[in-house]
Scaffold this motif. Structure first.
Motif, mmCIF file in Angstrom:
data_model
loop_
_atom_site.group_PDB
_atom_site.id
_atom_site.type_symbol
_atom_site.label_atom_id
_atom_site.label_comp_id
_atom_site.label_asym_id
_atom_site.label_seq_id
_atom_site.Cartn_x
_atom_site.Cartn_y
_atom_site.Cartn_z
ATOM 1 N N SER A 51 -2.699 10.546 -4.147
ATOM 2 C CA SER A 51 -4.016 10.601 -4.803
ATOM 3 C C SER A 51 -4.108 11.805 -5.736
ATOM 4 C CB SER A 51 -5.133 10.654 -3.751
ATOM 5 O OG SER A 51 -5.279 9.399 -3.114
ATOM 6 N N THR B 80 -0.739 3.618 -10.879
ATOM 7 C CA THR B 80 -1.894 3.616 -11.777
ATOM 8 C C THR B 80 -1.900 2.425 -12.729
ATOM 9 O OG1 THR B 80 -0.785 5.012 -13.424
ATOM 10 C CG2 THR B 80 -2.036 6.139 -11.692
ATOM 11 N N GLU C 247 -1.118 -1.728 -4.098
ATOM 12 C CA GLU C 247 -0.978 -0.270 -4.073
ATOM 13 C C GLU C 247 -1.760 0.294 -2.888
ATOM 14 O OE1 GLU C 247 -0.389 3.449 -4.131
ATOM 15 O OE2 GLU C 247 0.720 2.246 -5.591
ATOM 16 N N ASP D 294 -2.381 3.539 -2.026
ATOM 17 C CA ASP D 294 -3.099 4.797 -2.196
ATOM 18 C C ASP D 294 -4.418 4.581 -2.940
ATOM 19 O OD1 ASP D 294 -2.953 7.898 -2.092
ATOM 20 O OD2 ASP D 294 -3.491 7.418 -4.163
ATOM 21 N N THR D 295 -5.490 5.116 -2.394
ATOM 22 C CA THR D 295 -6.823 4.917 -2.969
ATOM 23 C C THR D 295 -6.959 5.558 -4.341
ATOM 24 O OG1 THR D 295 -7.802 4.821 -0.765
ATOM 25 C CG2 THR D 295 -9.294 5.263 -2.596
ATOM 26 N N GLY D 296 -6.426 6.781 -4.519
ATOM 27 C CA GLY D 296 -6.520 7.448 -5.812
ATOM 28 C C GLY D 296 -5.778 6.706 -6.906
ATOM 29 N N MET E 263 -5.082 3.512 -6.870
ATOM 30 C CA MET E 263 -5.773 2.246 -7.103
ATOM 31 C C MET E 263 -7.012 2.441 -7.972
ATOM 32 S SD MET E 263 -5.900 -0.999 -6.728
ATOM 33 C CE MET E 263 -4.842 -1.531 -5.380
ATOM 34 N N GLN E 264 -7.763 3.501 -7.752
ATOM 35 C CA GLN E 264 -8.938 3.765 -8.578
ATOM 36 C C GLN E 264 -8.549 3.953 -10.037
ATOM 37 O OE1 GLN E 264 -10.713 7.148 -6.623
ATOM 38 N NE2 GLN E 264 -11.939 5.883 -5.247
ATOM 39 N N ARG F 91 -7.613 0.478 -11.462
ATOM 40 C CA ARG F 91 -8.777 -0.372 -11.720
ATOM 41 C C ARG F 91 -9.510 0.057 -12.987
ATOM 42 N NH1 ARG F 91 -11.009 -3.798 -7.957
ATOM 43 N NH2 ARG F 91 -9.999 -3.931 -5.918
ATOM 44 N N TYR G 250 -6.293 -7.241 -7.099
ATOM 45 C CA TYR G 250 -5.821 -6.019 -6.456
ATOM 46 C C TYR G 250 -5.752 -6.190 -4.944
ATOM 47 C CZ TYR G 250 -7.416 -4.327 -10.991
ATOM 48 O OH TYR G 250 -7.615 -4.168 -12.346
ATOM 49 N N ASN H 29 -5.356 -3.253 -2.006
ATOM 50 C CA ASN H 29 -5.225 -1.819 -1.707
ATOM 51 C C ASN H 29 -4.577 -1.644 -0.330
ATOM 52 O OD1 ASN H 29 -7.595 1.004 -1.649
ATOM 53 N ND2 ASN H 29 -5.383 0.956 -1.903
#
Length: 244
Positions: free
Chosen positions: A18, A61, A81, A83-85, A87-88, A91, A102, A104
């Motif tokens: 992240s 990313t 993916e 990892d939350t960071g 994925m953000q 997106r 997606y 996650n």
């Protein structure tokens, strides 16, 4: 060092993906070797029949998903993916791409209700738990004859070597002051690459020779169509076909 050794990752050894995500796309702007990999993928995709279903596993990313969505607007693409960071960031980058969905989750938890024509995996397999089993998972996602575009970091990430290379390259292109600005912006990348290096050395992340990854890919049920060392010989690029 045994490049074939694989251990299951421990939280204390992992890179902070992240934190990496915030600066990751500087690679696509300023690292010539990363840009070359993206061009390799674009050339590959332009040379094959348009895939109907594509999975980008460990898609980060979304740089490779973005290329696929742009070149194959009629394809259905799923970015996987954990990892939350990351994925953000993906997106946000792909918000205008209506043919992208997606998941996650990690590859081992990904759902693939329809068999894929193409799976993309770029610089992600080495950091997954049990990468040889993950290759088997990828094979199960693909229809017989489906393609895998795989790039994996196989040799230890020598951060000092990369720093010298990038500083010399960027200074020629941008001059000293701009290069120093870029290095400051990319300091999180250097920090996380150092974490990757340590995790490779202690066996948390998979390191391999070209022969070892070729053996793992073949054992998972793939035919290798093309294999080359890329990314200044730190990584291996393989184009594979799923066996019947």
């Amino acid at each position: 060092m045994n490049y074939g050794e694989v251990k299951r990752p421990g939280p204390a050894s992992n890179a902070d993906w992240s934190a990496y995500a915030a600066a990751y796309d500087l690679l696509s702007k300023h690292n010539p070797e990363y840009k070359a990999l993206m061009q390799e993928f674009e050339d590959f995709l332009s040379g094959i029949e348009t895939p109907g279903i594509i999975y980008d596993v460990g898609g980060g990313t979304g740089n490779y998903t973005e290329i696929a969505a742009r070149l194959c607007p009629g394809s259905r693409i799923c970015l996987v993916e954990p990892d939350t960071g990351m994925m953000q960031a993906a997106r946000a980058k792909l918000a205008a791409r209506k043919n992208v969905t997606y998941q996650n989750v990690g590859l081992e938890s990904a759902e693939a209700p329809e068999k894929a024509d193409l799976v993309i995996s770029v610089h992600s397999l080495y950091a997954m738990p049990d990468p040889r089993q993950r290759l088997v998972d990828i094979r199960r996602m693909l229809r017989p004859g489906g393609l895998l575009f795989l790039v994996d970091l196989g040799r230890p990430m020598n951060v000092q070597d990369w720093r010298r290379y990038l500083f010399t390259t960027l200074k020629k292109e941008h001059g000293l002051i701009r290069t120093l600005e870029i290095f400051w912006q990319a300091r999180q990348i250097a920090k996380q690459n150092q974490a990757i290096f340590k995790a490779q050395l202690n066996g948390t992340y998979w390191t391999h020779t070209p022969a070892e990854i070729a053996s793992a890919v073949t054992a998972a049920g793939f035919e290798i169509l093309d294999q080359r060392s890329v990314y200044r010989d730190y990584s291996d690029l393989l184009v594979c076909r799923a066996a019947p």
